[in-house]
Design a protein around this motif. Sequence first.
Motif, PDB file in Angstrom:
ATOM      1  N   ALA A   1       0.771  -1.513   0.259  1.00 60.49           N
ATOM      2  CA  ALA A   1       0.252   0.254   0.363  1.00 60.49           C
ATOM      3  C   ALA A   1       0.612   1.260  -0.205  1.00 60.49           C
ATOM      4  O   ALA A   1       0.491   2.493  -0.149  1.00 60.49           O
ATOM      5  N   ALA A   2       1.721   1.296   1.147  1.00 63.56           N
ATOM      6  CA  ALA A   2       2.680   2.611   0.651  1.00 63.56           C
ATOM      7  C   ALA A   2       3.382   2.866  -0.423  1.00 63.56           C
ATOM      8  O   ALA A   2       3.192   3.517  -0.846  1.00 63.56           O
ATOM      9  N   THR A   3       3.746   1.476  -1.296  1.00 63.21           N
ATOM     10  CA  THR A   3       5.056   1.562  -2.530  1.00 63.21           C
ATOM     11  C   THR A   3       3.683   2.161  -3.706  1.00 63.21           C
ATOM     12  O   THR A   3       4.128   3.092  -4.380  1.00 63.21           O
ATOM     13  N   ILE A   4       2.884   2.123  -3.503  1.00 63.99           N
ATOM     14  CA  ILE A   4       1.116   2.709  -4.621  1.00 63.99           C
ATOM     15  C   ILE A   4       1.279   3.685  -4.295  1.00 63.99           C
ATOM     16  O   ILE A   4       1.466   5.065  -5.255  1.00 63.99           O
ATOM     17  N   ALA A   5       0.909   4.349  -3.047  1.00 61.85           N
ATOM     18  CA  ALA A   5       0.389   5.697  -1.948  1.00 61.85           C
ATOM     19  C   ALA A   5       2.236   6.863  -2.616  1.00 61.85           C
ATOM     20  O   ALA A   5       2.212   8.042  -3.022  1.00 61.85           O
ATOM     21  N   ARG A   6       3.460   5.893  -2.203  1.00 62.15           N
ATOM     22  CA  ARG A   6       4.565   7.382  -2.823  1.00 62.15           C
ATOM     23  C   ARG A   6       4.937   7.213  -4.058  1.00 62.15           C
ATOM     24  O   ARG A   6       4.750   8.246  -4.416  1.00 62.15           O
ATOM     25  N   HIS A   7       3.969   6.428  -4.865  1.00 65.54           N
ATOM     26  CA  HIS A   7       4.228   6.379  -6.277  1.00 65.54           C
ATOM     27  C   HIS A   7       3.463   7.383  -7.267  1.00 65.54           C
ATOM     28  O   HIS A   7       3.449   8.219  -7.736  1.00 65.54           O
ATOM     29  N   GLU A   8       1.849   7.807  -6.186  1.00 66.19           N
ATOM     30  CA  GLU A   8       1.093   8.858  -6.468  1.00 66.19           C
ATOM     31  C   GLU A   8       1.661  10.235  -6.056  1.00 66.19           C
ATOM     32  O   GLU A   8       0.284  11.112  -6.013  1.00 66.19           O
ATOM     33  N   GLY A   9       2.973   9.694  -5.095  1.00 64.80           N
ATOM     34  CA  GLY A   9       3.644  11.053  -4.376  1.00 64.80           C
ATOM     35  C   GLY A   9       2.677  12.309  -3.056  1.00 64.80           C
ATOM     36  O   GLY A   9       2.296  12.697  -2.570  1.00 64.80           O
ATOM     37  N   MET A  10       1.639  10.657  -2.793  1.00 65.46           N
ATOM     38  CA  MET A  10       0.703  10.954  -1.480  1.00 65.46           C
ATOM     39  C   MET A  10       2.457  11.574  -0.330  1.00 65.46           C
ATOM     40  O   MET A  10       3.378  11.145  -0.157  1.00 65.46           O
ATOM     41  N   PRO A  11       1.868  12.645   1.028  1.00 63.73           N
ATOM     42  CA  PRO A  11       2.634  12.602   1.818  1.00 63.73           C
ATOM     43  C   PRO A  11       2.548  11.742   2.622  1.00 63.73           C
ATOM     44  O   PRO A  11       2.312  10.891   3.589  1.00 63.73           O
ATOM     45  N   GLU A  12       3.989  12.045   3.676  1.00 60.90           N
ATOM     46  CA  GLU A  12       4.153  10.368   4.330  1.00 60.90           C
ATOM     47  C   GLU A  12       3.007  10.361   5.571  1.00 60.90           C
ATOM     48  O   GLU A  12       2.727   8.999   5.401  1.00 60.90           O
ATOM     49  N   GLU A  13       1.580  11.313   6.107  1.00 60.02           N
ATOM     50  CA  GLU A  13       1.392  11.341   7.238  1.00 60.02           C
ATOM     51  C   GLU A  13      -0.094  10.558   6.390  1.00 60.02           C
ATOM     52  O   GLU A  13      -0.325   9.629   7.062  1.00 60.02           O
ATOM     53  N   LEU A  14      -0.166  10.858   5.520  1.00 61.67           N
ATOM     54  CA  LEU A  14      -1.284   9.930   4.275  1.00 61.67           C
ATOM     55  C   LEU A  14      -1.054   8.691   4.111  1.00 61.67           C
ATOM     56  O   LEU A  14      -1.677   7.559   4.235  1.00 61.67           O
TER      57      LEU A  14
ATOM     58  N   VAL B   1      -6.503  -7.631  -1.430  1.00 68.06           N
ATOM     59  CA  VAL B   1      -5.979  -5.896  -0.471  1.00 68.06           C
ATOM     60  C   VAL B   1      -5.874  -5.546  -2.558  1.00 68.06           C
ATOM     61  O   VAL B   1      -4.998  -5.872  -3.856  1.00 68.06           O
ATOM     62  N   ALA B   2      -7.241  -4.503  -3.630  1.00 69.81           N
ATOM     63  CA  ALA B   2      -7.039  -4.006  -4.248  1.00 69.81           C
ATOM     64  C   ALA B   2      -6.856  -2.271  -4.319  1.00 69.81           C
ATOM     65  O   ALA B   2      -7.694  -1.635  -3.461  1.00 69.81           O
ATOM     66  N   LEU B   3      -5.883  -1.535  -5.102  1.00 64.60           N
ATOM     67  CA  LEU B   3      -5.470  -0.652  -4.888  1.00 64.60           C
ATOM     68  C   LEU B   3      -5.686   0.328  -6.114  1.00 64.60           C
ATOM     69  O   LEU B   3      -4.904   0.096  -6.953  1.00 64.60           O
ATOM     70  N   SER B   4      -7.333   0.876  -6.583  1.00 60.37           N
ATOM     71  CA  SER B   4      -7.283   1.885  -7.739  1.00 60.37           C
ATOM     72  C   SER B   4      -6.978   3.497  -7.625  1.00 60.37           C
ATOM     73  O   SER B   4      -7.575   3.938  -6.925  1.00 60.37           O
ATOM     74  N   LEU B   5      -6.041   3.409  -8.713  1.00 59.61           N
ATOM     75  CA  LEU B   5      -6.272   4.882  -9.148  1.00 59.61           C
ATOM     76  C   LEU B   5      -7.236   5.937  -9.435  1.00 59.61           C
ATOM     77  O   LEU B   5      -7.232   5.297 -10.604  1.00 59.61           O
ATOM     78  N   GLU B   6      -7.639   6.446  -8.675  1.00 59.64           N
ATOM     79  CA  GLU B   6      -8.535   7.122  -9.496  1.00 59.64           C
ATOM     80  C   GLU B   6      -8.680   9.092  -9.282  1.00 59.64           C
ATOM     81  O   GLU B   6      -7.632   9.620  -8.466  1.00 59.64           O
ATOM     82  N   PRO B   7      -9.196  10.371  -9.379  1.00 61.09           N
ATOM     83  CA  PRO B   7      -9.215  11.115 -10.162  1.00 61.09           C
ATOM     84  C   PRO B   7      -8.885  11.588  -8.370  1.00 61.09           C
ATOM     85  O   PRO B   7      -8.497  12.715  -7.714  1.00 61.09           O
ATOM     86  N   GLU B   8      -9.819  11.172  -7.753  1.00 59.58           N
ATOM     87  CA  GLU B   8     -10.396  11.638  -6.213  1.00 59.58           C
ATOM     88  C   GLU B   8      -9.408  11.507  -5.209  1.00 59.58           C
ATOM     89  O   GLU B   8      -9.554  11.180  -4.651  1.00 59.58           O
ATOM     90  N   GLY B   9      -8.426   9.937  -5.623  1.00 62.19           N
ATOM     91  CA  GLY B   9      -7.570   9.748  -4.715  1.00 62.19           C
ATOM     92  C   GLY B   9      -7.276   8.018  -5.100  1.00 62.19           C
ATOM     93  O   GLY B   9      -7.710   7.901  -6.206  1.00 62.19           O
ATOM     94  N   ILE B  10      -6.914   7.766  -3.243  1.00 64.43           N
ATOM     95  CA  ILE B  10      -7.089   5.561  -3.992  1.00 64.43           C
ATOM     96  C   ILE B  10      -8.055   4.678  -3.460  1.00 64.43           C
ATOM     97  O   ILE B  10      -8.253   5.692  -1.888  1.00 64.43           O
ATOM     98  N   ASP B  11      -8.635   4.304  -4.398  1.00 69.56           N
ATOM     99  CA  ASP B  11      -9.795   3.477  -3.625  1.00 69.56           C
ATOM    100  C   ASP B  11      -8.775   2.109  -3.288  1.00 69.56           C
ATOM    101  O   ASP B  11      -8.696   1.783  -4.424  1.00 69.56           O
ATOM    102  N   VAL B  12      -9.510   1.808  -2.303  1.00 71.00           N
ATOM    103  CA  VAL B  12      -8.862   0.708  -1.812  1.00 71.00           C
ATOM    104  C   VAL B  12     -10.019  -0.836  -1.436  1.00 71.00           C
ATOM    105  O   VAL B  12     -11.057  -0.175  -1.385  1.00 71.00           O
ATOM    106  N   GLU B  13     -10.062  -1.340  -1.729  1.00 67.51           N
ATOM    107  CA  GLU B  13     -10.756  -2.829  -1.538  1.00 67.51           C
ATOM    108  C   GLU B  13     -10.338  -3.625  -1.055  1.00 67.51           C
ATOM    109  O   GLU B  13      -9.360  -4.346  -1.518  1.00 67.51           O
ATOM    110  N   VAL B  14     -10.486  -4.654   0.078  1.00 62.75           N
ATOM    111  CA  VAL B  14      -9.863  -5.436   0.782  1.00 62.75           C
ATOM    112  C   VAL B  14     -11.859  -6.864   1.232  1.00 62.75           C
ATOM    113  O   VAL B  14     -11.998  -6.303   2.004  1.00 62.75           O
ATOM    114  N   THR B  15     -10.604  -7.807  -0.064  1.00 66.34           N
ATOM    115  CA  THR B  15     -12.164  -8.416  -0.032  1.00 66.34           C
ATOM    116  C   THR B  15     -11.610  -9.711   0.863  1.00 66.34           C
ATOM    117  O   THR B  15     -10.455 -10.541   0.032  1.00 66.34           O
TER     118      THR B  15
END
Length: 128
Positions: free
Chosen positions: A20-33, A59-73
């Motif tokens: 999850a952190a790797t995907i978020a970093r790739h999107e440029g999200m700040p460390e707090e988020l 665990v699926a993370l989808s990159l969307e215009p509003e942010g990252i959609d997360v789905e844990v199934t």
Amino acid sequence: TAALAIPADPAHMGTVRYFAATIARHEGMPEELIDDLRLAVSEACAEAIDAGVTGSIRVALSLEPEGIDVEVTSGSAQSEGEPHGRDALVPIYRMQLIRALFPDAETDLGHGVRVVRFTVPHASSRGA
């Protein structure tokens, strides 16, 4: 969408957090988020494990215009009637924590599948 499937075993939580952190970093999200995302994904997986699911957790993370959609199934619990292991309130507390971090978090239990969904908004759209 990037997805990862892990065994329903607490030993794999580090892998989920790293993914999850790797995907978020790739999107440029700040460390707090990113820290909030790691915690929420970990809690969603732990909620499934505490409920006694068997098999794997996806665990699926989808990159969307509003942010990252997360789905844990995950699959269904080992025994349908009784909660597995700890007190029945543990999953409720886990979902409260996830909702405190991401208010749109929801859970869906049905048809032998457990799903936890939430969106990690871009830092610019997150309330102060």
